[in-house]
Write an enzyme that holds these catalytic residues in place. Structure first.
Site, PDB file in Angstrom:
ATOM      1  N   ASP A   1       0.872  -1.040  -0.175  1.00 44.75           N
ATOM      2  CA  ASP A   1      -0.023   0.238   0.406  1.00 44.75           C
ATOM      3  C   ASP A   1       1.144   1.367   0.094  1.00 44.75           C
ATOM      4  OD1 ASP A   1      -3.223   0.467   0.565  1.00 44.75           O
ATOM      5  OD2 ASP A   1      -1.400   2.273   1.234  1.00 44.75           O
ATOM      6  N   ILE A   2       0.720   2.488  -1.217  1.00 43.84           N
ATOM      7  CA  ILE A   2       1.684   3.549  -0.850  1.00 43.84           C
ATOM      8  C   ILE A   2       1.676   4.073   0.404  1.00 43.84           C
ATOM      9  CG2 ILE A   2      -0.528   5.330  -1.624  1.00 43.84           C
ATOM     10  CD1 ILE A   2       1.630   5.978  -3.942  1.00 43.84           C
TER      11      ILE A   2
ATOM     12  N   HIS B   1     -10.396  -5.255  -3.015  1.00 42.24           N
ATOM     13  CA  HIS B   1      -9.304  -5.396  -3.087  1.00 42.24           C
ATOM     14  C   HIS B   1      -9.279  -5.508  -1.516  1.00 42.24           C
ATOM     15  CE1 HIS B   1      -9.928  -1.429  -2.271  1.00 42.24           C
ATOM     16  NE2 HIS B   1      -9.645  -1.286  -1.044  1.00 42.24           N
ATOM     17  N   LEU B   2      -8.304  -6.612  -0.759  1.00 46.05           N
ATOM     18  CA  LEU B   2      -8.176  -6.977   0.584  1.00 46.05           C
ATOM     19  C   LEU B   2      -7.133  -6.567   0.852  1.00 46.05           C
ATOM     20  CD1 LEU B   2      -9.650  -9.145   2.650  1.00 46.05           C
ATOM     21  CD2 LEU B   2      -8.483 -11.133   1.723  1.00 46.05           C
ATOM     22  N   HIS B   3      -7.039  -5.418   1.943  1.00 47.65           N
ATOM     23  CA  HIS B   3      -5.789  -4.867   2.527  1.00 47.65           C
ATOM     24  C   HIS B   3      -5.060  -6.164   3.371  1.00 47.65           C
ATOM     25  CE1 HIS B   3      -7.109  -1.077   2.216  1.00 47.65           C
ATOM     26  NE2 HIS B   3      -8.295  -1.049   1.834  1.00 47.65           N
TER      27      HIS B   3
HETATM   28  P1  5GP Z   1      -9.654   1.743   0.085  1.00 51.58           P
HETATM   29  O1  5GP Z   1      -9.927   2.667   0.600  1.00 51.58           O
HETATM   30  O2  5GP Z   1     -10.477   2.232  -1.125  1.00 51.58           O
HETATM   31  O3  5GP Z   1      -9.704   0.506   0.826  1.00 51.58           O
HETATM   32  O4  5GP Z   1      -7.769   1.029  -0.484  1.00 51.58           O
HETATM   33  C1  5GP Z   1      -6.878   1.504  -0.952  1.00 51.58           C
HETATM   34  C2  5GP Z   1      -6.315   1.624  -0.416  1.00 51.58           C
HETATM   35  O5  5GP Z   1      -5.319   2.051  -1.713  1.00 51.58           O
HETATM   36  C3  5GP Z   1      -5.431   2.674   0.667  1.00 51.58           C
HETATM   37  O6  5GP Z   1      -4.916   1.945   1.410  1.00 51.58           O
HETATM   38  C4  5GP Z   1      -4.365   3.713  -0.485  1.00 51.58           C
HETATM   39  O7  5GP Z   1      -3.244   4.298   0.153  1.00 51.58           O
HETATM   40  C5  5GP Z   1      -3.886   2.721  -1.331  1.00 51.58           C
HETATM   41  N1  5GP Z   1      -3.556   3.093  -3.207  1.00 51.58           N
HETATM   42  C6  5GP Z   1      -4.428   4.767  -3.321  1.00 51.58           C
HETATM   43  N2  5GP Z   1      -3.567   4.617  -4.493  1.00 51.58           N
HETATM   44  C7  5GP Z   1      -2.049   3.991  -4.192  1.00 51.58           C
HETATM   45  C8  5GP Z   1      -1.133   3.954  -5.723  1.00 51.58           C
HETATM   46  O8  5GP Z   1      -0.863   4.526  -6.237  1.00 51.58           O
HETATM   47  N3  5GP Z   1      -0.058   2.258  -5.463  1.00 51.58           N
HETATM   48  C9  5GP Z   1      -0.506   1.640  -4.260  1.00 51.58           C
HETATM   49  N4  5GP Z   1       0.018   0.917  -4.605  1.00 51.58           N
HETATM   50  N5  5GP Z   1      -1.502   2.195  -3.526  1.00 51.58           N
HETATM   51  C10 5GP Z   1      -2.548   2.681  -3.479  1.00 51.58           C
END
Ligand code: 5GP
Length: 113
Positions: free
Chosen positions: A29-30, A99-101
């Site tokens: 995760d970024i 996506h699964l964290h």
């Molecule tokens: P959500 O909030 O949708 O459950 O998780 C999305 C995740 O994607 C966030 O934790 C965010 O940090 C990550 N993310 C967003 N943009 C990017 C990117 O360009 N590259 C990576 N590796 N992760 C990203």
């Protein structure tokens, strides 16, 4: 338009890849929320849990199998790790490609914030 995660799957956007199968990809995760924070994604575009169908539901099993292998690979399978999937805005979903964290490497709190 391909999703951000499809661009990562296609190597059009760089990411630190930690695990891959024919059905899933896992990368850092970024904005990591734990010493180990990976996103495990299916190699097809399913926007949210609400879009799952009987035909695509097997991807959920694939995501969890990848989580299990990553946990073993980084040595947290016995110690513990957390997997989380957000669905839509109020849960905090920001990228609409399922996506699964995967989080590990620190004590987790419950309930999550
Ligand atoms: P959500 O909030 O949708 O459950 O998780 C999305 C995740 O994607 C966030 O934790 C965010 O940090 C990550 N993310 C967003 N943009 C990017 C990117 O360009 N590259 C990576 N590796 N992760 C990203």
């Amino acid at each position: 338009m391909p999703t951000l995660f499809t661009k990562i799957i296609n190597r059009e956007i760089p990411a630190k890849i930690v695990y891959e199968t024919d059905k899933t990809l896992a990368f850092q995760d970024i904005n990591p929320q734990a010493p180990h924070h990976y996103l495990i994604v299916p190699k097809i575009e399913i926007p949210t849990i609400n879009d799952l169908t009987p035909e695509t539901a097997h991807y959920i099993g694939e995501l969890f199998l990848s989580a299990k292998e990553i946990a073993k690979q980084i040595g947290v399978d016995e110690k513990g790790y957390r997997v989380v999937m957000n669905c839509n805005a109020e849960a905090g979903q920001t990228v609409f490609h399922l996506h699964l964290h995967f989080l590990a490497g620190r004590a987790m709190h419950w309930p999550p914030g």
